[in-house]
Design a protein around this motif. Structure first.
Motif, short mmCIF file in Angstrom:
data_model
loop_
_atom_site.label_atom_id
_atom_site.label_comp_id
_atom_site.label_asym_id
_atom_site.label_seq_id
_atom_site.Cartn_x
_atom_site.Cartn_y
_atom_site.Cartn_z
N PRO A 1 -17.86 60.08 18.18
CA PRO A 1 -16.25 60.49 18.87
C PRO A 1 -15.88 60.43 19.73
N THR A 2 -16.67 60.13 20.72
CA THR A 2 -16.39 58.91 21.91
C THR A 2 -15.83 58.26 21.61
N ARG B 1 -9.45 54.40 21.91
CA ARG B 1 -8.99 54.43 20.69
C ARG B 1 -7.74 53.75 20.58
N ALA C 1 -0.76 63.96 21.95
CA ALA C 1 -2.21 64.58 22.18
C ALA C 1 -2.48 63.83 20.75
N GLY C 2 -4.26 64.27 20.72
CA GLY C 2 -4.92 63.08 20.49
C GLY C 2 -6.14 64.24 20.05
N GLN C 3 -7.02 64.58 18.93
CA GLN C 3 -8.15 65.10 19.21
C GLN C 3 -9.57 64.33 18.78
N SER C 4 -10.78 63.95 18.32
CA SER C 4 -11.48 63.46 17.85
C SER C 4 -12.08 64.50 16.51
N PRO C 5 -11.50 63.89 15.32
CA PRO C 5 -11.91 64.59 14.44
C PRO C 5 -14.08 65.13 14.61
N SER C 6 -13.99 65.52 13.37
CA SER C 6 -16.31 65.81 13.34
C SER C 6 -15.75 65.08 12.27
N VAL D 1 -11.28 68.81 12.09
CA VAL D 1 -10.48 68.91 13.18
C VAL D 1 -10.00 70.39 13.78
N TYR E 1 -4.06 73.95 15.43
CA TYR E 1 -3.69 75.35 16.63
C TYR E 1 -2.33 75.17 16.21
N GLU F 1 -6.29 78.90 17.42
CA GLU F 1 -7.19 77.94 16.99
C GLU F 1 -8.41 78.06 16.15
#
Length: 190
Positions: free
Chosen positions: A39-40, A43, A58-63, A143, A146, A163
């Motif tokens: 997850p780290t 990009r 915006a973005g997020q790191s999925p699991s 994810v 939101y 969320e």
């Protein structure tokens, strides 16, 4: 004497049959492909260069839960045409739905750190390979969803911000023939 001959004959026959029963385990050196879900991880853009998040996005790191690939190839150079390198793996395909597609029912899936595919080194043609091409077919990940909206009750807007975790089943292959698939605890029939 005949009973000794009979015993020796039976022992010889037993040894012959035991010699035919070989262990099928292949202990030869292998090239092993495993998915590593980090997850780290930085990009990257479409050619593998680091890319910052564009302004206003915006973005997020999925699991990630599991992943599947359609194709694995070793290529000697960046401009080697697709399929002209050493193709090591190709998932099962079908034309059951019309056009050629990945047969999802026969796909192989792997979780973080699990072996997705392995090939004996002896089966890889000798040569220099500078590039690894992997075409993903499926990703399953969690994810945070939101929701920012409002509800109008009696002429008054009440903001709702929520969320909540959700699971995404992402079919990213060229075409995928799917009869059904499972997301979390729910099976989806197509």
């Amino acid at each position: 004497m005949t009973s000794l001959k009979t015993i020796l004959s039976a022992a010889l026959i037993a040894l012959l049959f035991a010699g035919c029963n070989k262990d099928k385990t292949d202990n030869s050196p292998k090239l092993i492909f495993k998915f590593k879900f980090d997850p780290t991880q930085q990009r990257l853009g479409n050619v593998g260069d680091p890319q910052p998040m564009p302004a206003g996005h915006a973005g997020q790191s999925p699991s990630f839960n599991a992943m599947s690939a359609h194709y694995i190839e070793l290529a000697p150079a960046a401009l080697t045409p697709l399929g002209q390198g050493q193709v090591l793996y190709r998932a099962a395909e079908t034309t059951a739905g019309g056009n050629n597609a990945i047969d999802f029912e026969k796909s192989t899936f792997a979780k973080d750190g699990e072996t997705f595919f392995s090939v004996p080194i002896r089966d890889i043609a000798a040569g220099d390979y500078d590039y690894l091409r992997v075409s993903l077919a499926y990703q399953n990940y969690d994810v945070l969803l939101y929701v920012d909206t409002s509800v109008n009750v009696g002429g008054v807007n009440y903001p709702i911000q929520n969320e909540s975790p959700c699971t995404v089943a992402s079919f990213i292959g060229f075409n995928t023939y799917v009869k059904n698939y499972k997301v979390k605890n729910q099976t989806i029939a197509v």
